[in-house]
Design a protein around this motif. Structure first.
Motif, short mmCIF file in Angstrom:
data_model
loop_
_atom_site.label_atom_id
_atom_site.label_comp_id
_atom_site.label_asym_id
_atom_site.label_seq_id
_atom_site.Cartn_x
_atom_site.Cartn_y
_atom_site.Cartn_z
N GLU A 11 0.97 -1.33 0.10
CA GLU A 11 -0.21 -0.22 -0.06
C GLU A 11 0.46 0.95 -0.40
OE1 GLU A 11 -3.73 1.46 2.60
OE2 GLU A 11 -2.75 0.15 3.16
N LEU A 12 1.86 0.67 0.77
CA LEU A 12 3.11 2.58 0.83
C LEU A 12 3.57 2.13 -0.86
CD1 LEU A 12 4.44 4.18 2.66
CD2 LEU A 12 6.47 2.25 2.30
N LEU A 13 3.18 1.48 -1.85
CA LEU A 13 4.27 1.71 -3.09
C LEU A 13 3.48 2.96 -4.06
CD1 LEU A 13 5.75 -2.31 -3.50
CD2 LEU A 13 6.89 0.35 -2.28
N LYS A 14 3.16 4.27 -3.28
CA LYS A 14 2.20 4.62 -4.65
C LYS A 14 3.07 5.33 -5.68
CE LYS A 14 -1.04 5.11 -0.85
NZ LYS A 14 -1.04 6.29 -0.75
N PRO B 280 18.34 18.82 5.54
CA PRO B 280 19.14 19.86 5.49
C PRO B 280 19.47 19.22 3.91
CG PRO B 280 20.23 18.49 6.74
CD PRO B 280 18.85 18.21 7.06
N LYS B 281 19.35 20.08 2.47
CA LYS B 281 19.70 19.77 1.15
C LYS B 281 20.78 18.80 1.02
CE LYS B 281 18.11 24.52 -1.45
NZ LYS B 281 18.87 25.07 -1.81
N PHE B 282 21.45 17.97 1.80
CA PHE B 282 22.66 17.39 1.35
C PHE B 282 21.98 15.89 2.05
CE2 PHE B 282 23.44 17.83 5.84
CZ PHE B 282 23.78 16.79 6.80
N MET B 283 20.91 15.96 2.46
CA MET B 283 20.23 14.36 2.70
C MET B 283 19.27 14.35 2.00
SD MET B 283 20.67 14.74 6.92
CE MET B 283 19.30 13.38 7.13
N GLN B 284 18.72 14.88 1.16
CA GLN B 284 16.98 15.12 0.13
C GLN B 284 17.55 14.29 -0.72
OE1 GLN B 284 15.50 18.97 -0.35
NE2 GLN B 284 15.68 19.57 1.98
N ARG B 285 16.66 13.63 -1.42
CA ARG B 285 16.60 12.85 -3.10
C ARG B 285 16.27 13.69 -3.73
NH1 ARG B 285 18.61 7.76 -3.23
NH2 ARG B 285 16.69 7.13 -4.32
N PRO B 286 16.47 14.21 -5.55
CA PRO B 286 15.84 14.72 -5.98
C PRO B 286 14.17 14.19 -6.21
CG PRO B 286 17.53 13.43 -6.99
CD PRO B 286 17.96 13.52 -5.62
N LEU B 287 13.41 14.33 -6.39
CA LEU B 287 12.42 13.68 -7.36
C LEU B 287 12.00 13.14 -7.90
CD1 LEU B 287 9.32 16.71 -5.99
CD2 LEU B 287 9.83 14.31 -4.71
N PRO B 288 11.94 11.81 -8.04
CA PRO B 288 11.82 11.12 -8.91
C PRO B 288 10.43 11.80 -10.33
CG PRO B 288 10.10 9.47 -7.75
CD PRO B 288 10.74 11.51 -7.27
N GLU B 289 10.79 11.35 -11.40
CA GLU B 289 9.58 11.45 -12.48
C GLU B 289 9.14 10.65 -13.69
OE1 GLU B 289 12.56 13.50 -15.37
OE2 GLU B 289 13.82 14.92 -13.97
N THR B 290 8.93 9.63 -13.35
CA THR B 290 8.74 7.98 -13.47
C THR B 290 7.66 7.53 -12.50
OG1 THR B 290 10.15 6.62 -13.51
CG2 THR B 290 9.86 8.42 -15.39
N PRO B 291 6.84 6.72 -12.74
CA PRO B 291 5.44 6.46 -11.78
C PRO B 291 6.47 5.05 -11.35
CG PRO B 291 4.34 6.34 -13.68
CD PRO B 291 5.57 7.01 -14.08
N GLU B 292 7.84 4.43 -11.57
CA GLU B 292 7.82 3.06 -11.48
C GLU B 292 9.37 3.91 -10.24
OE1 GLU B 292 7.43 3.72 -14.30
OE2 GLU B 292 6.33 1.96 -14.89
N GLY B 293 9.55 5.25 -10.56
CA GLY B 293 10.72 5.91 -9.61
C GLY B 293 9.49 6.12 -8.40
N PHE B 294 8.85 6.80 -8.23
CA PHE B 294 8.03 7.05 -7.31
C PHE B 294 7.70 5.57 -6.74
CE2 PHE B 294 6.33 10.53 -9.42
CZ PHE B 294 6.71 12.01 -8.21
N GLN B 295 7.06 5.09 -6.82
CA GLN B 295 7.23 3.52 -6.47
C GLN B 295 8.88 3.27 -5.59
OE1 GLN B 295 5.77 0.65 -9.58
NE2 GLN B 295 4.14 0.50 -7.97
N TYR B 296 9.31 2.92 -6.15
CA TYR B 296 11.15 2.58 -5.83
C TYR B 296 12.22 3.80 -4.51
CZ TYR B 296 15.98 1.80 -4.55
OH TYR B 296 17.41 1.44 -4.39
N GLU B 297 11.22 4.80 -4.52
CA GLU B 297 11.55 5.92 -3.75
C GLU B 297 10.54 5.71 -2.50
OE1 GLU B 297 13.96 7.88 -2.60
OE2 GLU B 297 14.44 7.29 -4.76
N ASN B 298 9.12 4.60 -2.51
CA ASN B 298 8.70 4.64 -1.21
C ASN B 298 8.83 2.99 -0.55
OD1 ASN B 298 6.88 6.94 -1.30
ND2 ASN B 298 5.39 6.36 -3.02
#
Length: 452
Positions: free
Chosen positions: A205-208, A346-364
Motif C-alpha cells: 500500500e505504501l508503493l504509490k 537539509p539539502k544534502f540529505m534530500q533526494r531529487p523527486l522522481p519523474e516516472t511512476p516506477e521512480g515514485f514506487q522505488y522511493e517508497n
C-alpha cells in the motif's frame, strides 16, 4: 483437503485457508473479531464466528487443521553456558530457566536446541509455547469439529515455505521478507534454522506511483510523542523553580541583574536570559510564518521535528480550526492538541523527486528496504547467527523491477543481494499471499524446534 488456521493480530482477523493436496486450488476467508486476542472474551466470540463459518461450509468439518500462531504468541531466549557433559549441561540449562522465570516455565512448553558451540562456552536457544493458550485453541477447534494436527508460529511457517518450494535454500542463511498489503513479515534463516522474526507496518500500500511517502507520517507513535512533549513541558516548569537559599536578601537570585526582571501586575517575576529566550520562542511558534520566513527555513533541519504547542485564536470557530493546514496546532476547550509536523531535512540529505511512476514506487520501497537491511545487518552482527547470503522477497510479480533497482543502488556495498521468491509464482495468488499459512504443512519436515 487440508485446513490452515492463522491469526492476523494486525487486522484482527482469523484466517482460514483450505487447500487441496496438489496445492493448485485454495480458498481463504477472513473472520473479523473485535475482542482482544486470546482473552476469554475472544474465545467466546471466535466460537460464534467459527460455528457460523463451518455451518456455511459443512464439507470442511472433520478435517485435520494446521494452527499457525502469531509471532507475538511465541517467546525466544538464548543462554550461554560453559561446556560440560550432556547430562550436566541439561541440568545447568534447567537451573538457568528456573532462575530466570522462577517456576513460571512449568506452564510453558520449551524447545531447547544448540545454536553455537565454542571452545569454552556453548550458546543454546529456546522457543516457548504457552500450554494453556494452545489448549484453549484446541478446545475452540474441536468444538466446531475440526481436529488440530500440528501447531507452529508464523515466522517458522514462512521459512518452511522457502525450504519447501525453493530447495536450494535448505541449510542456507538468508532473510525472507513477505510483503503484504499493509505490513511486511521478516524471518531469518540461519543455516537451515529459523532464528528470528519481525513485522514492520509497511506493505505494498505504501508503493504509490504519484507521491513520495514520508515514513514519519506513516507510523503511529502519537502516544509516545505526546508523552515526550509533556515530559519536556514538565521539565521546563521545574527548571524555573528557584530554591530559597539561591535568593539574596533583596529577593534577587545570586548572579542575576536587575535587567533580568520584568515588572508585572502581580509583582516582580524573575525571567532570566533563558526564560526570555523561551518566551520569545513560544511567541514566534504561536504565530504563522510568512512566505519569506517559511522559505528561509527550508534548508535548515529543526531541532525538534515533533510538534510544538500553539494557542489558537479564541474567536476562531472549531470548524475553521479543523480546516487549518496540515501540521498546524489547535487548541479546543483550553486543551492543547498536537498534530504532526513534516520533517525538514537539509539539502544534502534530500533526494531529487522522481519523474516516472516506477521512480515514485522505488522511493517508497526504500522505506521497506531500509528495515530489511537493518535486520540483515543485525543478523550479521549477532555472534550466534550466520551472516545472510541474500534476501528473498515475496511480492507481486509486477513489482520485481524494484528489486533490480535496489541491487543497482546497492552495487559495491557490503549488503546481501535482493532476490524475488519466484518459486511462489506458480502456486497461485491465494497461496502466494499466504505463505505463512501453507508453510504449516511442512512443519513436520523442517524446523521442528519451532513446533508445539
Amino acid at each position: 483437503m487440508k485446513l490452515f488456521i492463522g491469526f492476523d493480530i494486525h487486522n484482527s482477523n482469523i484466517k482460514i485457508m483450505n487447500a487441496d493436496k496438489a496445492h493448485t486450488a485454495a480458498g481463504v476467508e477472513h473472520l473479523h473479531f473485535s475482542e482482544r486476542i486470546f482473552t476469554p472474551e475472544f474465545f467466546s466470540e471466535a466460537a460464534g464466528l467459527l460455528g457460523e463459518y463451518f455451518t456455511r461450509k459443512p464439507t470442511l468439518r472433520n478435517l485435520q487443521a494446521y494452527v499457525i500462531l502469531p509471532n507475538e504468541a511465541v517467546g525466544f531466549e538464548t543462554f550461554n553456558l560453559p561446556n560440560m557433559n550432556r547430562s550436566r549441561m541439561a541440568q545447568a540449562l534447567d537451573a538457568e530457566l528456573n532462575n530466570l522465570y522462577e517456576g513460571r516455565q512449568k506452564s510453558r512448553k520449551i524447545n531447547k536446541f544448540l545454536l553455537k558451540k565454542g571452545k569454552q562456552y556453548s550458546t543454546f536457544g529456546a522457543v516457548y509455547f504457552d500450554k494453556d493458550l494452545i489448549a484453549d485453541i484446541y478446545k475452540l477447534l474441536t468444538r466446531v469439529k475440526v481436529f488440530p494436527c500440528a501447531t507452529t508460529y508464523s515466522g517458522n511457517a514462512l521459512i518452511n515455505s522457502a525450504y519447501a518450494y525453493m530447495p536450494r535454500t535448505r541449510g542456507k542463511s538468508f532473510v525472507f521478507a513477505d510483503i503484504h498489503l499493509d505490513y511486511t513479515e521478516i524471518a531469518l534463516s540461519s543455516k537451515g534454522r529459523t532464528l528470528g522474526t519481525a513485522v514492520i507496518p509497511h506493505g505494498t500500500e505504501l508503493l504509490k506511483t504519484d507521491k513520495v511517502e514520508q515514513e514519519y507520517f506513516r507510523t503511529d507513535h502519537e502516544i509516545g510523542e505526546i508523552a515526550v512533549i509533556n515530559a519536556r513541558e514538565t521539565a521546563r516548569a521545574k527548571s524555573l523553580t528557584l530554591a530559597e537559599d539561591d535568593l539574596s536578601e533583596d529577593g534577587i537570585p545570586e548572579g542575576a541583574t536587575i535587567e533580568d526582571y520584568a515588572v508585572t501586575e502581580a509583582g516582580e517575576e524573575y525571567t532570566g536570559t533563558r526564560a526570555r529566550a523561551e518566551t520569545a520562542a513560544a511567541q514566534s511558534q504561536s504565530q504563522p510564518l510568512s512566505a519569506e520566513e517559511d522559505a528561509g527555513q527550508d534548508d535548515a533541519a529543526p531541532e525538534n521535528p515533533a510538534q510544538e504547542p500553539a494557542e489558537s485564536d479564541p474567536a476562531v470557530e472549531p470548524a475553521e480550526q479543523a480546516a487549518d493546514s496540515e501540521g498546524a496546532e489547535i487548541r479546543l476547550n483550553k486543551a492543547k492538541v498536537y498534530r504532526k509536523m513534516p520533517r525538514r531535512y537539509p539539502k544534502f540529505m534530500q533526494r531529487p523527486l522522481p519523474e516516472t511512476p516506477e521512480g515514485f514506487q522505488y522511493e517508497n520501497f526504500r522505506i521497506i528496504m531500509k528495515w530489511i537491511l537493518l535486520y540483515a545487518r543485525q543478523a550479521r552482527l549477532t555472534e550466534y547467527a550466520s551472516a545472510p547470503e541474500y534476501i528473498l522477497v515475496n511480492m507481486p510479480k509486477e513489482l520485481y523491477f524494484l528489486l533490480d533497482m535496489a541491487n543497482e543502488e546497492q552495487k559495491g556495498a557490503a549488503t546481501p543481494k535482493f532476490l524475488p521468491f519466484a518459486a511462489a509464482d506458480k502456486l497461485g495468488a491465494e497461496l502466494k499471499g499466504n505463505l505463512s499459512l501453507i508453510g504449516g504443512l511442512h512443519c513436520g519436515k523442517f524446523n521442528k524446534d519451532g513446533n508445539f
